[in-house]
Design a protein around this motif. Sequence first.
Motif, PDB file in Angstrom:
ATOM      1  N   GLN A 145       0.824  -1.199   0.000  1.00 48.20           N
ATOM      2  CA  GLN A 145       0.000   0.000   0.000  1.00 48.20           C
ATOM      3  C   GLN A 145       0.863   1.257   0.000  1.00 48.20           C
ATOM      4  OE1 GLN A 145      -2.193   1.334   3.677  1.00 48.20           O
ATOM      5  NE2 GLN A 145      -3.962   0.819   2.422  1.00 48.20           N
ATOM      6  N   VAL A 146       1.921   1.247   0.805  1.00 53.01           N
ATOM      7  CA  VAL A 146       2.834   2.397   0.833  1.00 53.01           C
ATOM      8  C   VAL A 146       3.490   2.582  -0.525  1.00 53.01           C
ATOM      9  CG1 VAL A 146       5.008   3.241   1.792  1.00 53.01           C
ATOM     10  CG2 VAL A 146       3.265   2.279   3.318  1.00 53.01           C
ATOM     11  N   ARG A 147       3.968   1.501  -1.111  1.00 57.89           N
ATOM     12  CA  ARG A 147       4.644   1.598  -2.409  1.00 57.89           C
ATOM     13  C   ARG A 147       3.701   2.112  -3.491  1.00 57.89           C
ATOM     14  NH1 ARG A 147       4.430  -1.628  -6.475  1.00 57.89           N
ATOM     15  NH2 ARG A 147       3.516  -3.352  -5.276  1.00 57.89           N
ATOM     16  N   GLU A 148       2.468   1.636  -3.492  1.00 53.49           N
ATOM     17  CA  GLU A 148       1.527   2.001  -4.545  1.00 53.49           C
ATOM     18  C   GLU A 148       0.991   3.425  -4.387  1.00 53.49           C
ATOM     19  OE1 GLU A 148      -1.400  -1.026  -4.171  1.00 53.49           O
ATOM     20  OE2 GLU A 148      -0.133  -2.596  -5.074  1.00 53.49           O
ATOM     21  N   ARG A 149       0.856   3.886  -3.141  1.00 57.79           N
ATOM     22  CA  ARG A 149       0.178   5.163  -2.907  1.00 57.79           C
ATOM     23  C   ARG A 149       1.113   6.316  -2.548  1.00 57.79           C
ATOM     24  NH1 ARG A 149      -5.052   3.418   0.863  1.00 57.79           N
ATOM     25  NH2 ARG A 149      -5.844   1.768  -0.522  1.00 57.79           N
ATOM     26  N   HIS A 150       2.340   6.012  -2.135  1.00 57.57           N
ATOM     27  CA  HIS A 150       3.153   7.067  -1.530  1.00 57.57           C
ATOM     28  C   HIS A 150       4.554   7.200  -2.126  1.00 57.57           C
ATOM     29  CE1 HIS A 150       0.087   7.896   1.423  1.00 57.57           C
ATOM     30  NE2 HIS A 150       0.043   6.615   1.761  1.00 57.57           N
ATOM     31  N   ALA A 151       4.765   6.781  -3.357  1.00 56.36           N
ATOM     32  CA  ALA A 151       6.043   7.045  -4.005  1.00 56.36           C
ATOM     33  C   ALA A 151       6.241   8.561  -4.074  1.00 56.36           C
ATOM     34  CB  ALA A 151       6.064   6.434  -5.405  1.00 56.36           C
ATOM     35  N   GLY A 152       7.399   9.030  -3.635  1.00 58.19           N
ATOM     36  CA  GLY A 152       7.667  10.464  -3.599  1.00 58.19           C
ATOM     37  C   GLY A 152       7.221  11.149  -2.330  1.00 58.19           C
ATOM     38  N   HIS A 153       6.646  10.411  -1.394  1.00 57.40           N
ATOM     39  CA  HIS A 153       6.160  10.989  -0.137  1.00 57.40           C
ATOM     40  C   HIS A 153       7.026  10.542   1.035  1.00 57.40           C
ATOM     41  CE1 HIS A 153       1.804  11.169  -1.912  1.00 57.40           C
ATOM     42  NE2 HIS A 153       2.612  12.074  -2.441  1.00 57.40           N
ATOM     43  N   ASN A 154       6.953  11.293   2.136  1.00 58.01           N
ATOM     44  CA  ASN A 154       7.514  10.877   3.416  1.00 58.01           C
ATOM     45  C   ASN A 154       6.397  10.267   4.247  1.00 58.01           C
ATOM     46  OD1 ASN A 154      10.135  11.705   2.942  1.00 58.01           O
ATOM     47  ND2 ASN A 154       9.821  13.737   3.836  1.00 58.01           N
TER      48      ASN A 154
END
Length: 224
Positions: A145-154
Motif C-alpha cells: 500500500q505504501v509503495r503504490e500510494r506514496h512514491a515520492g512521499h515521506n
Amino acid sequence: MGTLYLVRHGQASFGAENYDQLSERGFEQAVRLGEYWRERGMQFDAVIRGSLHRHAQTLEGICKGLQMDDCEPLVTPALNEYDSHALIAAVRPGPRPEVHTPELYKQHFRLLCDALAQWMNGTITPQGMPSWDEFSGGVRSVLEQVRERHAGHNVLLVSSGGPIATAMGEVLSTPAEMIIALNMRIRNSAVTEFSISPKRLMLQTFNTLNHLDTDTHREWITYA
C-alpha cells in the motif's frame, strides 16, 4: 523517491501485568524523536500505526515533539506485534516465573526465539494468533500500500519489533532466522528507513537512534 520511516514504539512496561503501556522513559523517547525531526524540518505526508496502545502513545509523543497538529493516522492491526506469551506457552506450557533477573531475562528471550522459529515453520499454532503466513502477509500488504500510494512521499509508520523485522525480511528476502535476529536487535524508538519507488522499497538505514546520540540522551537507550 519518498521515504518510509518505520519506528519501533518507545520503552513499554516489560515485566508488568500490562506490557502494552509506555513507561515514562518510553514517552520521553518518542517526544525526543519528534523534537529531533522538528529541528531538521521534517514533515510527513502520511502516518500509519498499529492499533496497540503503545503504538498510539508513541505516535502521540512523536507528534508532540514535532508540534504537529494534524496527526491523524491510518490505524491497522496488521502492524500489531505477535503475542509473545502465547508463543512461549505453545513451546513451554504452564506458569512461567516473573522475569526480574538478568538470567531470567535471557531465558525468556531464548524461549521466545525458539518459539518464533517454530511458529514461522508451522510447527506450532499459538492460541489466539494468526499463522506466520497471515502475520507476514499483513505486513506485506501495508508495504504494498505504501509503495503504490506514496512514491515520492515521506511516510511515518509506528509499530513493533516483530512487524518491522518482518518488513526488513520482505524487502531483503531474508530467511526466517535472520528476521528473528533482526527482531531481537531493534531498540525502543529506533528508526528504520526504506526508500519508496513505484516498483520497490529499498533499505536505507536500520535501527538508528540519532535522536538519542547526545551526552544527555544516550542513557535513554532501551530494548524492551
